[in-house]
Design an enzyme around this catalytic site. Structure first.
Site, mmCIF file in Angstrom:
data_model
loop_
_atom_site.group_PDB
_atom_site.id
_atom_site.type_symbol
_atom_site.label_atom_id
_atom_site.label_comp_id
_atom_site.label_asym_id
_atom_site.label_seq_id
_atom_site.Cartn_x
_atom_site.Cartn_y
_atom_site.Cartn_z
ATOM 1 C CG PHE A 57 -1.833 -1.183 1.319
ATOM 2 C CD1 PHE A 57 -3.169 -1.052 0.971
ATOM 3 C CD2 PHE A 57 -1.367 -2.421 1.751
ATOM 4 C CE1 PHE A 57 -4.034 -2.140 1.056
ATOM 5 C CE2 PHE A 57 -2.222 -3.512 1.837
ATOM 6 C CZ PHE A 57 -3.555 -3.374 1.488
ATOM 7 C CG ASP A 72 -1.609 3.344 -3.138
ATOM 8 O OD1 ASP A 72 -1.117 3.259 -1.984
ATOM 9 O OD2 ASP A 72 -2.645 3.992 -3.379
ATOM 10 C CB ALA A 117 -3.178 -4.194 -1.909
ATOM 11 C CG ASP A 172 1.694 1.759 6.014
ATOM 12 O OD1 ASP A 172 0.959 1.625 7.015
ATOM 13 O OD2 ASP A 172 2.242 2.839 5.713
ATOM 14 C CB CYS A 217 -2.344 3.452 10.939
ATOM 15 S SG CYS A 217 -3.436 3.432 9.518
HETATM 16 N N1 SAH Z 1 3.325 3.387 3.275
HETATM 17 C C1 SAH Z 1 2.904 4.718 2.876
HETATM 18 C C2 SAH Z 1 1.551 5.094 3.433
HETATM 19 C C3 SAH Z 1 0.413 4.152 3.051
HETATM 20 S S1 SAH Z 1 -1.170 4.850 3.305
HETATM 21 C C4 SAH Z 1 3.992 5.731 3.264
HETATM 22 O O1 SAH Z 1 4.892 5.393 4.074
HETATM 23 O O2 SAH Z 1 3.955 6.848 2.781
HETATM 24 C C5 SAH Z 1 -2.261 3.679 2.673
HETATM 25 C C6 SAH Z 1 -2.353 3.612 1.175
HETATM 26 O O3 SAH Z 1 -3.206 2.535 0.838
HETATM 27 C C7 SAH Z 1 -2.947 4.831 0.472
HETATM 28 O O4 SAH Z 1 -2.023 5.325 -0.446
HETATM 29 C C8 SAH Z 1 -4.194 4.308 -0.269
HETATM 30 O O5 SAH Z 1 -4.337 4.869 -1.575
HETATM 31 C C9 SAH Z 1 -3.877 2.859 -0.369
HETATM 32 N N2 SAH Z 1 -5.023 1.944 -0.454
HETATM 33 C C10 SAH Z 1 -6.204 1.974 0.200
HETATM 34 N N3 SAH Z 1 -6.934 0.884 -0.066
HETATM 35 C C11 SAH Z 1 -6.197 0.124 -0.914
HETATM 36 C C12 SAH Z 1 -6.404 -1.118 -1.571
HETATM 37 N N4 SAH Z 1 -7.505 -1.846 -1.351
HETATM 38 N N5 SAH Z 1 -5.424 -1.577 -2.361
HETATM 39 C C13 SAH Z 1 -4.290 -0.878 -2.567
HETATM 40 N N6 SAH Z 1 -4.047 0.295 -1.976
HETATM 41 C C14 SAH Z 1 -4.985 0.799 -1.170
#
Ligand code: SAH
Length: 393
Positions: free
Chosen positions: A226, A248, A278, A298, A338
């Site tokens: 993610f 993502d 994901a 994440d 989180c």
């Molecule tokens: N690891 C990143 C923060 C991740 S935040 C850092 O350190 O900057 C969570 C992310 O998950 C977001 O970018 C969001 O777009 C993505 N997201 C949410 N649901 C998702 C899904 N089902 N599949 C893939 N990505 C997803």
């Protein structure tokens, strides 16, 4: 004078210096406090205990500014709190390693409802409660004076503001902020969009964990599950990863990840950005027999509060199960939650269940947390929200 009187025996949490007063603990209100106005909190027998900000629309009906009922709550009070928070940041071990830093972390810095992050030479402010909203202009003036910044962008567009009866705000508060800017963290540069980003712009809370992934990534095939704007991806590459596959759901986040790769001279490495869900992607990788040596998961907050914990637990279980299945022997799963509603204990149980169902034996080699500029006041355990595990199979 506005005073609130607690029901008999309901001062216990307050005596332990927990800053929240729930509506059910209040027997009666004296006066007619406006939203955010300061009220004196009294025991049932009338003894004053604290001063708090009044939140008439929220179940958390008041949040304590000070446990000394005789301290005036005014501009000078907030200046002292802000100065103290800035001094604490300056003594943190990584101060100077990044020009993006959380300066004020709400309750844990003694200013409930107020988040302030520094991004290079501007500040991003988030006001989440009636109390922080009441004092917002005063707080903004003090912040500019105490930090030397000239510009504040306001990102008060988090859902929780609705519970306080406050509308979302996403706009400049002081000066003329640019639409985007560049921050530097542990030697890497990142573009940040001020108005269209998550949180206040960047996941500052993962700073130390990104560095850890950099240290673990050498010669490994990495999956960043993610990725948002590529924080872990960039660090894995900087740490010498053999390849990185970055997933993502957000095209905009991946566009910024691509820009961040170019910005750091990493675009010509073996790195693939894939947009999509994901859960679906990882299932497909499993079916295709793809394997990785280091997987970072994440995901977003599945459980904002404990009430959502059960559904969230399924999400965490599923994604971690897939993660474990995609690892080569000796591989590492770096997995986060989180969600405030998922305790570290529960998260560990969920991950343990996922390993069991995936048919792998795994051990925890590191337990991870939010970085130190997001402190957790010992009197306010709710301040701990980010937990992570590094599991080796
Ligand atoms: N690891 C990143 C923060 C991740 S935040 C850092 O350190 O900057 C969570 C992310 O998950 C977001 O970018 C969001 O777009 C993505 N997201 C949410 N649901 C998702 C899904 N089902 N599949 C893939 N990505 C997803």
């Amino acid at each position: 004078m506005n005073r609130i009187f607690l029901k008999k025996g309901r001062e216990r949490a307050l005596l332990r210096r927990h800053p929240w007063i729930f509506s059910g603990a209040i027997a009666r209100v004296e006066g007619d406090p406006a939203p955010g106005a300061t009220v004196t909190v009294c025991r049932a027998d009338g003894t004053p205990l604290a001063q708090a900000a009044w939140s008439p629309h929220s179940q958390i009906r008041a949040r304590v500014w000070t446990f000394d009922p005789s301290t005036p709550v005014d501009a000078d009070f907030f200046r002292k709190r802000i100065r103290a928070a800035l001094r604490r940041r300056a003594s943190l071990p990584f101060f100077g390693q990044s020009d993006a830093l959380r300066l004020i972390h709400a309750e844990s810095d003694g200013i409930p409802g107020l988040i302030v992050d520094r991004y290079a030479d501007l500040l991003v402010l988030q006001s989440l409660t009636a109390g922080s909203e009441f004092w917002k202009e005063t707080l903004a003036d003090i912040l500019l004076e105490e930090t030397g910044a000239a510009t504040i962008y306001e990102r008060s567009d988090a859902d929780v503001r609705g519970l306080e009866g406050l509308p979302p705000i996403n706009a400049p508060l002081r000066g003329q902020p640019p639409a985007t800017l560049t921050i530097r963290e542990h030697g890497l540069a990142y573009r940040v969009h001020l108005s269209a980003s998550h949180k206040t712009g960047f996941y500052l809370d993962q700073r130390e964990n990104r560095l850890l992934v950099r240290r673990l990534a050498a010669d490994r095939d990495v999956l960043d599950g993610f990725s948002y704007t590529g924080g872990f991806t960039l660090n894995a590459l900087a740490g010498g990863a053999r390849s990185v596959l970055t997933v993502d759901a957000s095209e905009e986040a991946l566009a910024l990840a691509a820009e961040n790769l170019r910005l750091n001279g990493l675009a010509d490495r073996d790195v693939t950005l894939q947009s999509g869900d994901a859960f679906k992607r990882l299932r497909r990788f499993r079916d295709e027999g793809r394997r990785f040596d280091l997987i970072v998961l994440d995901p977003p907050k599945f459980a904002p509060t404990a009430a959502h914990a059960q559904r969230a637990a399924r999400g965490y279980k599923d994604i971690n199960l897939l993660g474990f299945k995609l690892l080569r022997p000796g591989g590492l799963l770096v997995t986060f939650s989180c969600s405030g509603g998922i305790s570290p204990d529960l998260f560990q149980k969920i991950v343990a269940g996922a390993a069991l169902d995936a048919g792998v034996q795994a051990r925890i080699v590191a337990q991870l947390h939010q970085s130190a500029d997001h402190p957790i006041a010992l009197t306010f355990p709710e301040g701990a929200y980010l937990k992570g595990l590094v599991c080796q199979i």
